[in-house]
Design a protein around this motif. Structure first.
Motif, PDB file in Angstrom:
ATOM      1  N   ASP A 132       0.839  -1.199   0.000  1.00 30.46           N
ATOM      2  CA  ASP A 132       0.000   0.000   0.000  1.00 30.46           C
ATOM      3  C   ASP A 132       0.873   1.247   0.000  1.00 30.46           C
ATOM      4  O   ASP A 132       2.097   1.179  -0.065  1.00 30.46           O
ATOM      5  CB  ASP A 132      -0.957  -0.011   1.202  1.00 30.46           C
ATOM      6  CG  ASP A 132      -0.187  -0.188   2.507  1.00 30.46           C
ATOM      7  OD1 ASP A 132       1.066  -0.129   2.467  1.00 30.46           O
ATOM      8  OD2 ASP A 132      -0.828  -0.415   3.550  1.00 30.46           O
TER       9      ASP A 132
ATOM     10  N   THR B 274       2.288   5.032  -1.361  1.00 31.84           N
ATOM     11  CA  THR B 274       2.894   5.446  -2.633  1.00 31.84           C
ATOM     12  C   THR B 274       3.789   4.360  -3.195  1.00 31.84           C
ATOM     13  O   THR B 274       3.793   4.086  -4.412  1.00 31.84           O
ATOM     14  CB  THR B 274       3.719   6.740  -2.417  1.00 31.84           C
ATOM     15  OG1 THR B 274       2.886   7.740  -1.842  1.00 31.84           O
ATOM     16  CG2 THR B 274       4.282   7.233  -3.735  1.00 31.84           C
TER      17      THR B 274
ATOM     18  N   ILE C  84       1.677   1.771  -4.879  1.00 28.74           N
ATOM     19  CA  ILE C  84       1.227   2.147  -6.235  1.00 28.74           C
ATOM     20  C   ILE C  84       2.318   1.878  -7.252  1.00 28.74           C
ATOM     21  O   ILE C  84       2.086   1.318  -8.336  1.00 28.74           O
ATOM     22  CB  ILE C  84       0.828   3.645  -6.265  1.00 28.74           C
ATOM     23  CG1 ILE C  84      -0.343   3.908  -5.318  1.00 28.74           C
ATOM     24  CG2 ILE C  84       0.483   4.060  -7.693  1.00 28.74           C
ATOM     25  CD1 ILE C  84      -1.613   3.160  -5.671  1.00 28.74           C
TER      26      ILE C  84
ATOM     27  N   ARG D   8       2.763  -1.901  -7.669  1.00 33.04           N
ATOM     28  CA  ARG D   8       1.662  -2.478  -8.449  1.00 33.04           C
ATOM     29  C   ARG D   8       1.822  -2.184  -9.944  1.00 33.04           C
ATOM     30  O   ARG D   8       1.544  -3.039 -10.805  1.00 33.04           O
ATOM     31  CB  ARG D   8       0.321  -1.923  -7.956  1.00 33.04           C
ATOM     32  CG  ARG D   8      -0.087  -2.439  -6.599  1.00 33.04           C
ATOM     33  CD  ARG D   8      -1.246  -1.645  -6.000  1.00 33.04           C
ATOM     34  NE  ARG D   8      -1.513  -2.092  -4.641  1.00 33.04           N
ATOM     35  CZ  ARG D   8      -2.306  -3.117  -4.350  1.00 33.04           C
ATOM     36  NH1 ARG D   8      -2.926  -3.749  -5.336  1.00 33.04           N
ATOM     37  NH2 ARG D   8      -2.483  -3.489  -3.101  1.00 33.04           N
ATOM     38  N   THR D   9       2.288  -0.976 -10.233  1.00 31.64           N
ATOM     39  CA  THR D   9       2.506  -0.621 -11.641  1.00 31.64           C
ATOM     40  C   THR D   9       3.596  -1.497 -12.251  1.00 31.64           C
ATOM     41  O   THR D   9       3.481  -1.982 -13.389  1.00 31.64           O
ATOM     42  CB  THR D   9       2.904   0.861 -11.761  1.00 31.64           C
ATOM     43  OG1 THR D   9       1.884   1.663 -11.184  1.00 31.64           O
ATOM     44  CG2 THR D   9       3.106   1.248 -13.220  1.00 31.64           C
TER      45      THR D   9
ATOM     46  N   ASP E  33      -7.985  -6.587  -3.083  1.00 32.39           N
ATOM     47  CA  ASP E  33      -7.302  -5.445  -3.685  1.00 32.39           C
ATOM     48  C   ASP E  33      -7.185  -4.296  -2.686  1.00 32.39           C
ATOM     49  O   ASP E  33      -7.551  -4.437  -1.510  1.00 32.39           O
ATOM     50  CB  ASP E  33      -8.029  -5.006  -4.965  1.00 32.39           C
ATOM     51  CG  ASP E  33      -9.454  -4.542  -4.699  1.00 32.39           C
ATOM     52  OD1 ASP E  33      -9.765  -4.201  -3.537  1.00 32.39           O
ATOM     53  OD2 ASP E  33     -10.257  -4.504  -5.650  1.00 32.39           O
ATOM     54  N   MET E  34      -6.707  -3.156  -3.161  1.00 31.94           N
ATOM     55  CA  MET E  34      -6.494  -2.001  -2.293  1.00 31.94           C
ATOM     56  C   MET E  34      -7.795  -1.460  -1.707  1.00 31.94           C
ATOM     57  O   MET E  34      -7.810  -0.753  -0.709  1.00 31.94           O
ATOM     58  CB  MET E  34      -5.796  -0.885  -3.078  1.00 31.94           C
ATOM     59  CG  MET E  34      -4.284  -1.059  -3.179  1.00 31.94           C
ATOM     60  SD  MET E  34      -3.435  -0.746  -1.620  1.00 31.94           S
ATOM     61  CE  MET E  34      -3.625   1.034  -1.479  1.00 31.94           C
ATOM     62  N   ASN E  35      -8.905  -1.794  -2.372  1.00 29.49           N
ATOM     63  CA  ASN E  35     -10.202  -1.316  -1.890  1.00 29.49           C
ATOM     64  C   ASN E  35     -10.859  -2.308  -0.934  1.00 29.49           C
ATOM     65  O   ASN E  35     -12.021  -2.132  -0.539  1.00 29.49           O
ATOM     66  CB  ASN E  35     -11.139  -1.061  -3.081  1.00 29.49           C
ATOM     67  CG  ASN E  35     -10.520  -0.069  -4.059  1.00 29.49           C
ATOM     68  OD1 ASN E  35      -9.967   0.956  -3.636  1.00 29.49           O
ATOM     69  ND2 ASN E  35     -10.591  -0.379  -5.349  1.00 29.49           N
TER      70      ASN E  35
ATOM     71  N   THR F  79      -7.169   1.012 -16.320  1.00 34.22           N
ATOM     72  CA  THR F  79      -8.071   2.150 -16.112  1.00 34.22           C
ATOM     73  C   THR F  79      -7.511   3.038 -14.997  1.00 34.22           C
ATOM     74  O   THR F  79      -6.497   2.704 -14.374  1.00 34.22           O
ATOM     75  CB  THR F  79      -9.471   1.642 -15.719  1.00 34.22           C
ATOM     76  OG1 THR F  79      -9.355   0.899 -14.498  1.00 34.22           O
ATOM     77  CG2 THR F  79     -10.065   0.770 -16.802  1.00 34.22           C
ATOM     78  N   ALA F  80      -8.165   4.173 -14.740  1.00 35.67           N
ATOM     79  CA  ALA F  80      -7.711   5.074 -13.666  1.00 35.67           C
ATOM     80  C   ALA F  80      -7.701   4.321 -12.345  1.00 35.67           C
ATOM     81  O   ALA F  80      -8.699   3.687 -11.968  1.00 35.67           O
ATOM     82  CB  ALA F  80      -8.627   6.287 -13.594  1.00 35.67           C
ATOM     83  N   ASN F  81      -6.567   4.374 -11.663  1.00 33.55           N
ATOM     84  CA  ASN F  81      -6.379   3.651 -10.387  1.00 33.55           C
ATOM     85  C   ASN F  81      -6.583   2.145 -10.538  1.00 33.55           C
ATOM     86  O   ASN F  81      -6.879   1.436  -9.568  1.00 33.55           O
ATOM     87  CB  ASN F  81      -7.322   4.181  -9.309  1.00 33.55           C
ATOM     88  CG  ASN F  81      -7.083   5.661  -9.019  1.00 33.55           C
ATOM     89  OD1 ASN F  81      -5.919   6.099  -8.957  1.00 33.55           O
ATOM     90  ND2 ASN F  81      -8.155   6.428  -8.871  1.00 33.55           N
TER      91      ASN F  81
ATOM     92  N   ASN G 285      -4.821  -0.555  -8.421  1.00 40.68           N
ATOM     93  CA  ASN G 285      -5.326  -0.862  -7.075  1.00 40.68           C
ATOM     94  C   ASN G 285      -6.133  -2.158  -7.048  1.00 40.68           C
ATOM     95  O   ASN G 285      -6.389  -2.724  -5.987  1.00 40.68           O
ATOM     96  CB  ASN G 285      -6.191   0.288  -6.555  1.00 40.68           C
ATOM     97  CG  ASN G 285      -5.343   1.520  -6.278  1.00 40.68           C
ATOM     98  OD1 ASN G 285      -4.135   1.421  -6.128  1.00 40.68           O
ATOM     99  ND2 ASN G 285      -6.001   2.684  -6.212  1.00 40.68           N
TER     100      ASN G 285
END
Length: 503
Positions: free
Chosen positions: A133, A135, A138, A141-142, A328-330, A373-375, A378
């Motif tokens: 999780d 920064t 992110i 994950r990328t 996932d992150m959510n 897609t955007a985010n 995540n």
């Protein structure tokens, strides 16, 4: 009482014989470098002797020499052995060359190749496991998404290279079958010419050399069985007893191409004879080797495409199944990492190889487009439980995903069995290396046999320049001696006619 001029006739026959010897030796020397040429010899025999009466009774006086035939130095059994060994040599030569090409496709270095992208994907998942999780998460994950994309593209690129090689093989089979038809039509034409020239009992040596040289080249493409009938015509058959040449007739082989053959989409070929009435299966030679190497399900281009397909199936089924176990992150349960969201790739209905026409797992392998897609990153389910809502994320599912790549699975995979992805790929490369090494060894060993057979042919049929030059000197001396006999006879007759007025 012998004829007064009988000695002239004897000497003249010797002059003619030695001149023919020299002409033939010159023909040998001139063709010393001609492919397929066989050394020729003039076969001389004494003429019918003349009966004379001596003090002890009837005797026979030689009357000279005549030419019985001009033959070529050739051993049909050695030729048959060469054709057989040459077919096998060509088979392994083709295997060695094409397996070398497959090795080039799977070539791995520190920065390129499939093993390299597997390692990078594994490293990216390890980084994500440590940084699920924030920064850093992110960014991790990328990197995971792009590493997975690179892996999928490398698999597809390797598969595309194999498909291209299979298409190249099909093109080469087409060209070689065309060449086979060319050779057999020439052999049939030579059969016709040889029959005409040999009808009186003579041997058409040069035409026979051309025909045997064509059979030499034909034997490199397929195994051939050659027999000769009483008229001098060859019958050339291939595996299954299919005659390619019978007397003046040549069987035309036809190639039918089938483009985009499922499941991998390369062009396949089928060879037929008699207008499609007979399916032709080649044995030995380059055509059989190319066909086997393209279509073999174990060890051929098709087989290595299947190995890549197994790895793609692993990602679509096993990797996705593990990804779905995470969150996932959510804090939402994960979906497919590869393929399309919501699709269960373990169901037969979604198995591309079960569809009509069948397609490959490789063709379906792609990183879930939702990740772009955007985010979207995540959505990568790195946690093993919904820890975000508790305020702390973990990367245990990323670790589990990483383990699938490099560790033996607890439950055997339908695609890879008890192997991790890395071990499975390693076994593929090892098998390819062994197969390639074996083909090189067989090619080398068969080369030794063919060289030995070729040397035997050379000893029988080849032109030895030293031998020919020695023979030319011998024939020259014999010609001069015959001329000397004529001069002596002339001197004797001059004495008899001009100095004794008797004749």
């Amino acid at each position: 009482m012998t004829s007064t001029f009988g000695g002239f006739n004897t000497a003249v026959s010797g002059l003619a014989a030695q001149q023919l010897n020299i002409n033939t030796a010159g023909h040998n020397v001139s063709n010393a470098s001609t492919d397929g040429y066989s050394r020729q010899r003039v076969n001389l025999v004494t003429t019918i002797p003349e009966a004379v009466y001596t003090a002890s009774g009837k005797s026979y006086l030689g009357t000279g020499v005549t030419t019985q035939s001009i033959s070529r130095a050739r051993d049909f059994l050695v030729d048959a052995q060469y054709w057989q060994q040459n077919s096998t040599k060509s088979y392994w030569q083709s295997q060695s060359d094409n397996l070398g090409s497959i090795e080039n496709i799977f070539s791995d270095t520190k920065t390129t190749g499939l093993q390299n992208v597997i390692n990078k994907f594994n490293t990216a998942l390890g980084t994500l496991a440590s940084n699920p999780d924030g920064t850093a998460g992110i960014s991790a994950r990328t990197v995971v998404r792009e590493s997975a994309n690179a892996l999928a593209q490398t698999l597809q690129q390797d598969a595309a290279s194999l498909v291209q090689q299979a298409n190249d093989i099909s093109t080469r089979i087409d060209a070689q079958v065309t060449q086979v038809n060319n050779f057999t039509s020439q052999i049939a034409a030579l059969n016709k010419q040889i029959i005409v020239q040999e009808v009186g009992g003579a041997k058409a040596n040069d035409l026979r050399d051309k025909r045997d040289y064509l059979v030499d080249q034909l034997s490199s493409m397929t195994s051939v069985n050659v027999s000769e009938d009483q008229s001098g015509a060859y019958t050339v058959s291939i595996a299954g007893g299919i005659p390619l040449v019978q007397g003046n007739d040549a069987t035309v082989l036809t190639v039918k191409d089938t483009a985009n053959t499922p499941p991998y989409g390369y062009t396949t070929t089928s060879i037929t004879a008699n207008g499609g009435a007979i399916n032709v299966i080649m044995k030995d030679g380059s055509i059989a080797s190319l066909t086997k190497l393209r279509d073999e399900t174990i060890g051929g281009t098709n087989g290595y495409l299947k190995k890549l397909d197994d790895m793609a199936q692993f990602f679509m089924q096993d990797f996705n199944a593990q990804h779905k176990k995470g969150f996932d992150m959510n804090g939402v349960a994960g979906d497919n990492f590869f393929g399309t969201t919501g699709v269960d790739y373990t169901l037969t209905a979604n198995d591309p190889t079960a569809q009509i026409p069948p397609t490959s797992w490789i063709s379906k392998l792609t990183v879930n487009s939702a990740f772009y897609t955007a985010n979207g990153v995540n959505l990568i389910a790195a946690q093993d439980k919904n820890a975000v809502t508790g305020g702390t994320a973990n990367g245990l599912n990323a670790t589990a995903l990483s383990n699938l790549l490099v560790k033996k699975p607890s439950t055997p995979s339908a695609a890879l069995g008890d192997n991790s992805l890395s071990d499975y790929y390693g076994s593929v490369i090892s098998a390819l290396g062994v197969q390639s090494q074996q083909s090189q060894s067989m090619n080398s060993n068969q080369g030794v046999i063919v060289n030995a057979t070729t040397k035997s042919r050379e000893q029988i049929s080849g032109v030895d320049m030293n031998e020919e030059l020695a023979n030319i000197i011998k024939y020259q001396q014999a010609y001069g001696a015959c001329a000397k006999v004529m001069t002596t006879m002339d001197s004797m007759l001059d004495t008899l006619i001009n100095k004794t007025s008797v004749g």
